[in-house]
Enzyme design. Structure first.
Site, mmCIF file in Angstrom:
data_model
loop_
_atom_site.group_PDB
_atom_site.id
_atom_site.type_symbol
_atom_site.label_atom_id
_atom_site.label_comp_id
_atom_site.label_asym_id
_atom_site.label_seq_id
_atom_site.Cartn_x
_atom_site.Cartn_y
_atom_site.Cartn_z
ATOM 1 N N CYS A 115 -95.572 137.044 25.350
ATOM 2 C CA CYS A 115 -94.209 137.326 25.217
ATOM 3 C C CYS A 115 -93.678 137.311 23.831
ATOM 4 C CB CYS A 115 -93.205 136.479 26.015
ATOM 5 S SG CYS A 115 -91.296 136.907 25.889
ATOM 6 N N CYS A 123 -90.748 126.764 35.377
ATOM 7 C CA CYS A 123 -90.137 127.810 34.350
ATOM 8 C C CYS A 123 -90.625 127.518 32.964
ATOM 9 C CB CYS A 123 -88.540 127.728 34.615
ATOM 10 S SG CYS A 123 -87.914 129.202 35.535
ATOM 11 N N GLU A 180 -100.407 134.655 34.150
ATOM 12 C CA GLU A 180 -100.000 133.686 35.177
ATOM 13 C C GLU A 180 -99.032 134.343 36.215
ATOM 14 O OE1 GLU A 180 -99.417 129.904 33.518
ATOM 15 O OE2 GLU A 180 -100.868 130.231 31.951
ATOM 16 N N CYS A 208 -88.683 132.338 22.111
ATOM 17 C CA CYS A 208 -87.758 131.131 22.365
ATOM 18 C C CYS A 208 -88.346 130.054 22.172
ATOM 19 C CB CYS A 208 -87.086 131.503 23.835
ATOM 20 S SG CYS A 208 -86.335 133.127 24.221
ATOM 21 N N CYS A 239 -93.163 134.242 41.286
ATOM 22 C CA CYS A 239 -92.686 134.175 39.985
ATOM 23 C C CYS A 239 -93.794 135.185 39.103
ATOM 24 C CB CYS A 239 -92.771 133.070 39.356
ATOM 25 S SG CYS A 239 -92.065 133.029 37.660
ATOM 26 N N CYS A 259 -90.019 127.623 25.110
ATOM 27 C CA CYS A 259 -90.813 128.429 26.108
ATOM 28 C C CYS A 259 -92.245 128.541 25.657
ATOM 29 C CB CYS A 259 -90.264 129.807 26.335
ATOM 30 S SG CYS A 259 -91.097 130.750 27.290
#
Ligand code: SAH
Length: 364
Positions: free
Chosen positions: A129, A348, A103, A133, A122, A136
């Protein structure tokens, strides 16, 4: 590197795609095929400024050579899906050469209606990942692989083409942890700066912090902005939100950031996600201010953008303002990040390719 023979099947099997290579490397490449150095400059311009997707489009090259070059892999992705949000933000799902989807988000800012003042991209640095976290969406989806240099550069060119505007700012805040892919990220920053022409000072690298890597980054003496995802005012709270914090104390992280400031002379941005009732009390602000006293830094508060997997809450605006006021009262420079692209799941932390089924793209 041994000379590349001129026959097209071998050309197609290049060791690395052309995108991401410097003017000197591209010049070497054309010379190895028996062409004069100025062809390297032309190739550079057509790759980075005109954004060709096939070398056969380079009309200034001799026709027979263009035919041979048609098979050479440049390293561009294809747009799998394009999701515009009402605020002008556009989220792209890009398909890489191995079929993986990443993305990228294009975020325009307007100084007046129809007057674009800034175009920010971005970018992702990994497919997925590994940091996991808790707040997220990318972290919930697991990790697949690092992105290659050309796959990072391509994201910027794609947004530039789609908006038909030059990109002014880049934030490494898409999928992934850039400091787990430092070599390719640094090579991409070099290329974006020197080849695409984007100022280092308008590039921000956001990291959750990997022990030793911030120091390593500092040694490169870049002018990019370092943003560190702090998100908590004490070690306990940070460990609750960020699993990797268990192996990296807040004190060690902050010390490494201090070294970064000393070595580079650049201030650090601390990102702090605001989660209602969890880390958004004035006491947390004071605790944070105590850590940052005398530190050349800036706090960027990010009100939580809801994701499906967890039920954290975004604080209301009164509470956000109280946090800002408490920091200001302790002389901490602070700003609040405006959420962009929320309606396209492009804000975000919301990026997660699996949210859109494969094959559901617009097919552009
Ligand atoms: N791995 C890098 C880049 C990640 S995304 C890092 O951790 O910094 C960029 C920022 O978005 C990080 O500060 C990240 O913590 C934040 N973020 C992640 N999920 C979010 C969410 N749901 N709401 C608001 N911000 C989020």
């Amino acid at each position: 590197m041994s000379p590349i023979p001129t026959s097209s099947p071998n050309l197609a099997a290049l060791a690395k795609p052309l995108l991401g290579q410097s003017l000197a490397e591209l010049t070497d490449w054309v010379q190895q095929q028996g062409h004069p150095p100025y062809r390297g400059k032309q190739l550079h311009e057509w790759l980075y400024q005109k954004g060709v997707r096939s070398l056969s489009e380079i009309s200034v090259f001799p026709k027979h050579w263009r035919t041979e070059l048609a098979e050479v892999e440049i390293g561009r992705s294809t747009i799998h899906h394009r999701a515009p949000a009402p605020d002008g933000t556009v989220k792209f799902l890009l398909r890489l050469s191995d079929g993986q989807i990443i993305e990228t988000v294009g975020i325009p800012s307007y100084s007046a209606p129809h007057t674009l003042s800034r175009l920010t991209v971005c970018v992702s640095s990994q497919v997925g990942c590994p940091m996991a976290c808790d707040f997220c969406a990318t972290g919930k989806g697991g990790f697949l692989r690092n992105l290659a240099t050309h796959e990072i550069v391509d994201q910027v060119l794609t947004v530039q083409e789609d908006f038909q505007q030059r990109v002014s700012n880049i934030v490494f805040m898409g999928m992934g942890e850039p400091l787990l892919n430092t070599d390719n990220v640094l090579a991409a920053i070099r290329c974006l700066n020197q080849d695409v022409g984007i100022g280092q000072r308008t590039i921000t690298l956001s990291t959750v912090g990997i022990p030793g890597h911030i120091r390593r980054l500092a040694e490169h003496q870049l002018q990019v902005t370092l943003a560190v995802s702090l998100h908590a005012s004490n070690q306990n709270l940070r460990e609750q939100l960020i699993p990797s914090a268990r192996r990296y104390s807040l004190e060690d992280l902050l010390n490494e950031c201090r070294e970064y400031v000393q070595i580079t002379g650049r201030r650090v941005t601390f990102e702090y996600i605001l989660l209602a009732g969890l880390n958004d009390c004035p006491e947390h602000a004071i605790e944070l201010a105590n850590h940052l006293r005398g530190f050349q830094s800036h706090v960027n508060l990010i009100p939580y953008n809801p994701i499906q997997e967890v039920d954290y809450k975004r604080p209301n605006s009164r509470r956000i303002q109280a946090f800002v006021d408490a920091l200001k009262a302790h002389h901490i420079a602070v700003s609040v990040r405006r959420s962009r692209g929320l309606q396209a799941d492009a804000a975000c932390g919301q990026l997660r390719a699996s949210a859109i089924p494969q094959g559901a793209g617009s097919g552009r």
